[in-house]
Enzyme design. Structure first.
Site, PDB file in Angstrom:
ATOM      1  N   ALA A 254      49.026  38.278  44.750  1.00  0.00           N
ATOM      2  CA  ALA A 254      50.345  38.966  44.509  1.00  0.00           C
ATOM      3  C   ALA A 254      50.813  39.369  43.165  1.00  0.00           C
ATOM      4  CB  ALA A 254      51.737  38.246  45.065  1.00  0.00           C
ATOM      5  N   ALA A 255      49.565  39.535  42.304  1.00  0.00           N
ATOM      6  CA  ALA A 255      50.015  40.087  41.141  1.00  0.00           C
ATOM      7  C   ALA A 255      49.889  41.617  41.035  1.00  0.00           C
ATOM      8  CB  ALA A 255      48.759  39.576  40.037  1.00  0.00           C
ATOM      9  N   GLY A 256      49.322  42.272  42.175  1.00  0.00           N
ATOM     10  CA  GLY A 256      49.086  43.525  42.249  1.00  0.00           C
ATOM     11  C   GLY A 256      50.484  44.016  42.867  1.00  0.00           C
ATOM     12  N   ASP A 257      51.122  43.110  43.761  1.00  0.00           N
ATOM     13  CA  ASP A 257      52.547  43.480  44.433  1.00  0.00           C
ATOM     14  C   ASP A 257      53.445  43.182  43.525  1.00  0.00           C
ATOM     15  OD1 ASP A 257      51.051  43.412  46.730  1.00  0.00           O
ATOM     16  OD2 ASP A 257      51.182  41.300  47.330  1.00  0.00           O
TER      17      ASP A 257
END
Ligand code: RIB
Length: 307
Positions: A254-257
């Site tokens: 979820a770092a990209g989210d």
């Protein structure tokens, strides 16, 4: 920054239950490994981006679907807890809620398998029924964990109403449909950028070249997220490297989210993509420093304290 307005962000996307196993290394094909622990989180790229945008200061609504299983209620509750409006999330009878099986290694890197379940029932008709919501938005965010027809319809409606569109092309599409990349901002990671362009994207120089190619393919602006290498922003054929935020990586899920949600909000607030990428870089770093998907996302105050 406290006087910044709260932009209306609509997210079309997946809502998943994440089953996470921590292991020293990701298993190779045919290999059985012992993991260290298992846990469960609220996830799904769509729901993660919705929660990230809400925590970053957006007024967020979500279009999506859950199943009629025991997990649906907690997935919706978590959206509610984070002030994400889910009036346009349908509960589909006969479907299980989306499930992601995630392995995270000791470096925080992950591999993810998604069983879409109810996410696969998100239809063009559902998106059309959400036209009023899309029309009044400052920004529409889409990814590729719901059927491609629903994503294309949402992009079409947003463009028709002059609403900004951010596409996170994850998972990378098997086929490059002509209208898919006609968006205001395309935000792949380096793997997805390589898949979309058929170019190598293993360093900053290659990412800059790929970002320009993605503009040739139709995206107005491009941001390629590169984890520990930071991000590349490409506007009008000019690619800029935005350096990374140093972080103790625990789990990159979820770092990209987190990045995408924060970016959407700050871009709408300031009109400046470079400022927004700087803010989003911090949001991504915070998420990578904590375990889980939505559980790892930082608040506006936390992001601003580091930005
Ligand atoms: O981007 C991370 C997300 O991908 C996880 O939460 C998982 O549900 C998958 O959708």
């Amino acid at each position: 920054m406290n006087s910044l307005f709260s932009p209306r962000i609509t997210v079309l996307g997946s809502i998943n239950r994440d089953l996470v196993v921590r292991c020293h290394q990701l298993p190779a094909p045919g290999q059985t490994l012992l993991g260290q622990s298992s846990s469960e989180f609220c996830g799904g790229k769509g729901a993660n981006q919705a929660v990230a945008a809400s925590l970053a200061g957006g007024d967020v609504s979500m279009i999506g679907a859950v199943g009629d299983d025991a997990f649906a209620a907690s997935l919706l509750d978590n959206l509610k807890t984070h002030q994400v409006n889910y009036d346009l999330v349908q509960r589909h009878i006969g479907y299980a809620s989306g499930l992601a099986v995630i392995a995270v290694d000791s470096n925080g890197q992950n591999s993810i398998m998604v069983v879409p379940g109810a996410n696969s029932a998100v239809s063009q008709q559902m998106v059309q029924a959400a036209e009023t919501q899309i029309r009044k938005s400052d920004c529409l965010m889409v990814q590729l964990e719901t059927p491609i027809e629903s994503v294309l319809e949402a992009i079409r409606l947003a463009r028709h109403h002059g609403v900004r569109v951010i596409l996170d092309p994850a998972p990378a599409p098997a086929e490059l449909l002509p209208d898919l990349l006609q968006v205001d901002l395309l935000c792949p990671n380096e793997t997805e950028a390589a898949d979309l362009t058929q170019m190598p994207v293993t360093n900053v120089k290659e990412a800059k070249a790929a970002s320009k190619q993605l503009q040739v393919l139709g995206a107005k602006n491009v941001v390629i997220t590169m984890g520990s290498e930071g991000a590349i922003l490409c506007q009008e054929n000019q690619a800029t490297h935005v350096p990374p935020i140093p972080v103790n990586v625990i789990d990159t899920t979820a770092a990209g989210d987190a990045f995408a949600g924060a970016l959407a909000v700050r871009w709408a607030q300031t009109g400046d993509l470079l400022t927004a990428v700087g803010f989003a870089n911090v949001a991504g770093a915070i998420a990578a420093s904590r375990a889980g998907a939505q559980a790892s996302l930082g608040t506006k105050e936390e992001i601003e304290a580091t930005a």
